[in-house]
Design an enzyme around this catalytic site. Sequence first.
Site, PDB file in Angstrom:
ATOM      1  N   SER A 116       3.450 -30.860  -0.685  1.00  0.00           N
ATOM      2  CA  SER A 116       2.780 -31.673  -1.703  1.00  0.00           C
ATOM      3  C   SER A 116       1.334 -31.248  -1.838  1.00  0.00           C
ATOM      4  O   SER A 116       0.673 -30.924  -0.857  1.00  0.00           O
ATOM      5  CB  SER A 116       2.837 -33.153  -1.311  1.00  0.00           C
ATOM      6  OG  SER A 116       1.966 -33.907  -2.136  1.00  0.00           O
ATOM      7  N   TYR A 138       0.363 -31.573  -8.671  1.00  0.00           N
ATOM      8  CA  TYR A 138       0.035 -32.563  -9.700  1.00  0.00           C
ATOM      9  C   TYR A 138      -1.105 -31.935 -10.477  1.00  0.00           C
ATOM     10  O   TYR A 138      -1.957 -31.243  -9.895  1.00  0.00           O
ATOM     11  CB  TYR A 138      -0.450 -33.879  -9.076  1.00  0.00           C
ATOM     12  CG  TYR A 138       0.655 -34.727  -8.469  1.00  0.00           C
ATOM     13  CD1 TYR A 138       1.779 -35.078  -9.184  1.00  0.00           C
ATOM     14  CD2 TYR A 138       0.512 -35.216  -7.169  1.00  0.00           C
ATOM     15  CE1 TYR A 138       2.763 -35.878  -8.622  1.00  0.00           C
ATOM     16  CE2 TYR A 138       1.496 -36.021  -6.597  1.00  0.00           C
ATOM     17  CZ  TYR A 138       2.617 -36.338  -7.335  1.00  0.00           C
ATOM     18  OH  TYR A 138       3.580 -37.127  -6.786  1.00  0.00           O
ATOM     19  N   THR A 164       5.227 -31.372 -10.726  1.00  0.00           N
ATOM     20  CA  THR A 164       5.831 -32.703 -10.842  1.00  0.00           C
ATOM     21  C   THR A 164       5.347 -33.353 -12.132  1.00  0.00           C
ATOM     22  O   THR A 164       4.145 -33.502 -12.335  1.00  0.00           O
ATOM     23  CB  THR A 164       5.449 -33.558  -9.629  1.00  0.00           C
ATOM     24  OG1 THR A 164       5.994 -32.936  -8.459  1.00  0.00           O
ATOM     25  CG2 THR A 164       6.023 -34.962  -9.747  1.00  0.00           C
ATOM     26  N   LYS A 241       9.657 -30.625 -11.720  1.00  0.00           N
ATOM     27  CA  LYS A 241      10.253 -31.714 -10.938  1.00  0.00           C
ATOM     28  C   LYS A 241      10.037 -33.045 -11.641  1.00  0.00           C
ATOM     29  O   LYS A 241       8.915 -33.375 -12.016  1.00  0.00           O
ATOM     30  CB  LYS A 241       9.606 -31.770  -9.555  1.00  0.00           C
ATOM     31  CG  LYS A 241      10.015 -32.965  -8.688  1.00  0.00           C
ATOM     32  CD  LYS A 241       9.520 -32.816  -7.249  1.00  0.00           C
ATOM     33  CE  LYS A 241       9.986 -33.965  -6.370  1.00  0.00           C
ATOM     34  NZ  LYS A 241       9.231 -35.198  -6.560  1.00  0.00           N
ATOM     35  N   HIS A 265      11.878 -39.484  -8.684  1.00  0.00           N
ATOM     36  CA  HIS A 265      10.833 -39.658  -7.676  1.00  0.00           C
ATOM     37  C   HIS A 265      11.270 -40.696  -6.637  1.00  0.00           C
ATOM     38  O   HIS A 265      10.459 -41.462  -6.120  1.00  0.00           O
ATOM     39  CB  HIS A 265       9.536 -40.098  -8.368  1.00  0.00           C
ATOM     40  CG  HIS A 265       8.281 -39.540  -7.737  1.00  0.00           C
ATOM     41  ND1 HIS A 265       7.573 -38.489  -8.273  1.00  0.00           N
ATOM     42  CD2 HIS A 265       7.584 -39.903  -6.625  1.00  0.00           C
ATOM     43  CE1 HIS A 265       6.497 -38.232  -7.524  1.00  0.00           C
ATOM     44  NE2 HIS A 265       6.485 -39.077  -6.504  1.00  0.00           N
TER      45      HIS A 265
END
Lengths: 369, 369, 369, 369
Positions: A116, A138, A164, A241, A265
């Site tokens: 992440s 992100y 994402t 994603k 998610h």
Amino acid sequence: MVDRMQLTSGPPPACLADFAGLARTALPPQVWDYVDGGSGAEVTLGGNRRALDRVAVLPRVLTGVSTPTLRTRMLGREHAMPVAVAPMAYQRLVHPDGELALAAAARAADVPYLASILGSTPIEQVTATGAEVWFQLYWLRHRSLVTDLLARVRAAGCRALVVTVDVPVLGRRLRDLRNAFRLPPELVPANLPGGRDDLAHGGTPGVTPVSASHDAPFAPALSWADLRWLRQRCDLPLVVKGILDPADAVRAVDVGVQAVIVSNHGGRQLDGVPASATMLPEVVAAVGDRCEVLLDSGIRSGVDVLRALAMGADGVLVGRPMLWALAVGGRPAAGTALSLLADELRDALALAGCADPATARELRTVSVD
Amino acid sequence: MVDRMQLTSGPPPACLADFAGLARTALPPQVWDYVDGGSGAEVTLGGNRRALDRVAVLPRVLTGVSTPTLRTRMLGREHAMPVAVAPMAYQRLVHPDGELALAAAARAADVPYLASILGSTPIEQVTATGAEVWFQLYWLRHRSLVTDLLARVRAAGCRALVVTVDVPVLGRRLRDLRNAFRLPPELVPANLPGGRDDLAHGGTPGVTPVSASHDAPFAPALSWADLRWLRQRCDLPLVVKGILDPADAVRAVDVGVQAVIVSNHGGRQLDGVPASATMLPEVVAAVGDRCEVLLDSGIRSGVDVLRALAMGADGVLVGRPMLWALAVGGRPAAGTALSLLADELRDALALAGCADPATARELRTVSVD
Amino acid sequence: MVDRMQLTSGPPPACLADFAGLARTALPPQVWDYVDGGSGAEVTLGGNRRALDRVAVLPRVLTGVSTPTLRTRMLGREHAMPVAVAPMAYQRLVHPDGELALAAAARAADVPYLASILGSTPIEQVTATGAEVWFQLYWLRHRSLVTDLLARVRAAGCRALVVTVDVPVLGRRLRDLRNAFRLPPELVPANLPGGRDDLAHGGTPGVTPVSASHDAPFAPALSWADLRWLRQRCDLPLVVKGILDPADAVRAVDVGVQAVIVSNHGGRQLDGVPASATMLPEVVAAVGDRCEVLLDSGIRSGVDVLRALAMGADGVLVGRPMLWALAVGGRPAAGTALSLLADELRDALALAGCADPATARELRTVSVD
Amino acid sequence: MVDRMQLTSGPPPACLADFAGLARTALPPQVWDYVDGGSGAEVTLGGNRRALDRVAVLPRVLTGVSTPTLRTRMLGREHAMPVAVAPMAYQRLVHPDGELALAAAARAADVPYLASILGSTPIEQVTATGAEVWFQLYWLRHRSLVTDLLARVRAAGCRALVVTVDVPVLGRRLRDLRNAFRLPPELVPANLPGGRDDLAHGGTPGVTPVSASHDAPFAPALSWADLRWLRQRCDLPLVVKGILDPADAVRAVDVGVQAVIVSNHGGRQLDGVPASATMLPEVVAAVGDRCEVLLDSGIRSGVDVLRALAMGADGVLVGRPMLWALAVGGRPAAGTALSLLADELRDALALAGCADPATARELRTVSVD
Ligand SMILES: Cc1cc2nc3c(=O)[nH]c(=O)nc-3n(C[C@H](O)[C@H](O)[C@H](O)COP(=O)(O)O)c2cc1C
Ligand SMILES: Cc1cc2nc3c(=O)[nH]c(=O)nc-3n(C[C@H](O)[C@H](O)[C@H](O)COP(=O)(O)O)c2cc1C
Ligand SMILES: Cc1cc2nc3c(=O)[nH]c(=O)nc-3n(C[C@H](O)[C@H](O)[C@H](O)COP(=O)(O)O)c2cc1C
Ligand SMILES: Cc1cc2nc3c(=O)[nH]c(=O)nc-3n(C[C@H](O)[C@H](O)[C@H](O)COP(=O)(O)O)c2cc1C
């Protein structure tokens, strides 16, 4: 904050769900809620499981399959099984070894580890474990921040970039709201240029679902144009994603992604969306073999992986169960969780008469209630 | 009868449902039952929620939407969001500030306030709050009473007339029957010509579901002819509330209404009718763009509003949650409830990739179990 | 055996189900089980309710209906409402006044009373109450016994003959088996020629589900030929009770019956058959207007009657609720139950916009979950 | 280990399920779990019951049927009813008389007894009871072992050979894993050439679902070629047990089997497969009358047998209920269980208007929820 995290003296976990009970005991209640919770009334959270349980797979018999292989290609490289560790923020929240433990376990199990962008360990240390790392992005406040991060990620040796797209704003996670949950101050997003200070005032992106998060460093206005921009500047395999609508999957393919991850998610973003398993067959049909299709949200066992394969997925991501194992016993427990999943999947393939994951994609499914 | 109504010292409500628990504590049990209850076996009451929970909305990604606008036109005027406060009788029953508190909160939130003909505050005081007030009418014993009331309503500055058509007789609310619930004597229907005395002997319309209510001042024999009569005499936008059958919606359009409200009165009238959410798509398809379509009965969150929009509604009415908030903390709490709903809807639109409510009407829905 | 049966001092019953709780307290547990129980795993018993609850009725609005009439023709005679009291054996088991109390209540309510052949009161006394009595027949050992009974029934003034065809053998009622339930010796089948002695050894027809019942006086081998034989010898309206398959309904019509009762005997005969409400629409479609169609099994409220009408029934039979009321308070309570049902049905018709039961048959139904 | 196994002094069992409660008390918890449990999350285990409960059978009336016959031909021989005792390993685990007791009960009831290859009693002793024995085979390590066993089985007088094809590896039975369940050492697979030593190291086939079982004497790589090889070498009727996919049923027919058993092994093998009752109608349609079709997994009553017949099965196998009865009271209790089943089926046929099992196959079924 989390100590004495070791496998208790009880019987070893018989399935991934067994780690949940142990983790609930091991973690402070608010951290458990942060990990376990979904958004809103948690209709989607529950729906993910119900949708998977409703998928019955028709096994084939007498296929002459002894011990199936689990080996699978994902994003052009072979792995031990069609499973990857889902990207999850701040893994040091549940265990001091955090990202390093999960990445090491993934490496040992020979499955991809998705890092992440909100990791609590620098990406260079994560790739240093030797794991195949896919970096999850992100969007950032400025394209220049993205460009810089891409360079860093590339240099660190990440093998794919996962964008994402289901977090234009954070989902309303009511448990966190009620707990007034805040990340402990020592946890910093180690991959963001300016560290914690870069994060929005009044809100902790990735954690607190407050409106203030609108000002967080991932820009809510991300669009298909941004994805095209990224595609041009990034020579890594690109993955999107958080897609549920088949039409969006087709658009992603048109932009040139190598894979889409059908995901809600884990029920943490928009409550009231369909289970990802519900949409999977339509997405698979829509993209054909123009890109790979992965699934996450609710996967808890080898039977679930079989269900996903039978519905046409190329593989799955596993989220919370990896945090449960991490919380319970660090890297060893995470390794146990991945082995268990491999054992379960091997048995499931054998019992379904499949020599390998590819054969499982030919299985027929039946909807049950 | 209701005192110490203030937000307790616990954590602030994370969603509208949180007000329910607080209200249940704050209100006398019989008043709670009157507000919360449905008719008969409460099959429809429960069905309203189940039907909404079964509507999954497919979000779109990468639409470049940052902070969506909630602004919406309803009955030709723009409002802050596609939400209105449902008409509910005798609001001073749950809080001394009653109608004035909810109207003021609606005004602050810039949403329409629907004033029940059975309000416990004169309509002139309600409009004086500055709220956009739509006056809700139950038919009266004589057309002349209706004419008089229309003139008064018009003079008071109401902006629309809403005729509730699902109360030819009161639903059989068994909780009230078992509690032998009666309105406290000091509560009077402030908008009915002769005050409380005008109401039927032996029954309290709007409250007690006894057969005696047949003699109540709203005439049960209301017909399409009456609606046409009203349409001719009333230059305000006309709305029909309480339609479930698409064929009735078409008839209403033929009479010239500006909007229909698909509603089963929150499960308080005929038990055993479909959830309003179940009938909404058919009604929308039947009336096309010949009139607006609003929905109520069971709406509890921004996600529910999104569901209604995605099924084609132009907006929703919120009933009980406003009384819960009112009971718990008067006008401020009512304001909190409406802000919360706006926040939830803003997040829901953003997460669904919609720039505004109109875009949400293009979203695809999927039925789940 | 049953004494102090009077309405308790609590609030009056708000619906028929309220009598169930009172009756459960008033009756010895084994008698309660005998009345309440179904056969086998009670899947059909529960299914009867679920099927009715799944039938949503679409009300019509603005139809100008004030107070609907409930009056209905059944078997060529007008009655106060489309409801009859179902035939139930040994009513003195739950109250000393037994059949006389229910018949008198039916008479007062102006609805048909179906007298079971296994009644514990002579049929002549039952008809002497002035009720419209339909005599329910289980086949007897010899055709001559049937002929004799017919003559007696005719002489007593019964108005119709109802042949129950779903009891070739008794259903396996496990509660009775576990309770080793036996009728008290003083209860005799007052309408059977030889009294109690005529009943089979080792089993109490109508009560104990033992194999011994094969030798009971109703012959298991009843066939269409018998029905034709009966049709020729009987000038009363003929009704067949216990049909689920539309093809059987058509055969009954071909024999010349005036009505079929779609029924699974309240879930007391073959467990695992469909709810009668599930089969009703098909039966109605199959017989058209060639005979009347009544429904029983699970009817508990005016809304249920409305559901049955909307699915095309001409009327319903109510079983257990009448025994609950009888047990609780004899004739007065039975009267209360019937009035309650009439009140509920009147409200339901009004709320559905129907002037009468016939109009209700035009209502649309929607299946809900 | 199991002593004092006698019918308790309570009321006699009213249905097969009543034996479950008694057995749960009589057996050590781990043995109970071994018998009762399914694999994985036990979704399929529960689904077997739900699927059967959802099958409603439409009874026919007035068919003139008195006492139906239950007699049925299975594999070319007539039996007392369309029921057989399912093959289950190590029956001495639950009662000292084990296989001998169940075989004797089957003989008395005139139904086939399927002897598991993992029986704890030599097959010669089992056939000596006089029962019609069908021998159930798991594949062995070498074809020569199979040939030897076939000769022995043939010599012992078995009447059919049943090859179970849904155990390429053992299902993951989590209860056994958590209980670390092991067979007591004195229990040996009496029909395997080298006795217990032949079984794999580290695992107890038939009991412990460990990966080590891959080395167990039944080879996981069993294929259609093996079945053809067997068909040629075996002059007994050949049955394949454990088919769910209609396409596999057709392949089995092409090989020349006399019957297929639609089964998911009572939910003990691959969790997440459909209920066998769900697949039955498709299998019946696929094979037509080219072979017999039997069903097992979840059958608990005569009504369930009726359901299976109505969906087209030629008969059923009953598993766990026979072990419950055996555990509770040895041979007499097993006899009681089979009589109960016969009584239930006789009543069910009569109530459905069927003279015999063949007629029941013409009944219509309706899906309920
Ligand atoms: C605690 C937690 C943190 C997460 N953080 C991220 C994240 O930083 N980025 C992301 O793309 N997804 C994140 N997710 C979502 C996961 O990647 C994944 O989609 C989801 O957990 C799958 O559902 P499951 O948990 O039911 O397996 C997070 C999930 C959890 C539970
Ligand atoms: C206590 C109460 C009083 C109500 N009074 C009225 C009324 O006077 N007029 C009317 O049209 N609807 C009335 N309603 C129905 C509401 O306008 C609305 O249709 C319903 O509450 C919507 O369902 P919800 O409560 O689930 O949001 C009342 C509802 C409640 C709960
Ligand atoms: C205690 C009891 C006795 C019954 N006896 C008879 C009977 O003698 N003859 C008959 O045709 N039906 C008999 N029935 C069935 C009823 O006529 C009717 O079909 C059934 O009760 C309807 O279902 P309900 O009880 O759910 O309303 C009996 C039912 C009960 C509960
Ligand atoms: C304790 C136990 C042992 C079993 N052993 C065998 C076996 O050795 N061979 C086999 O083919 N099936 C075996 N089975 C499966 C049964 O033959 C049958 O398919 C299953 O029990 C049917 O489901 P039911 O138990 O719900 O009736 C076994 C089942 C149980 C419960």
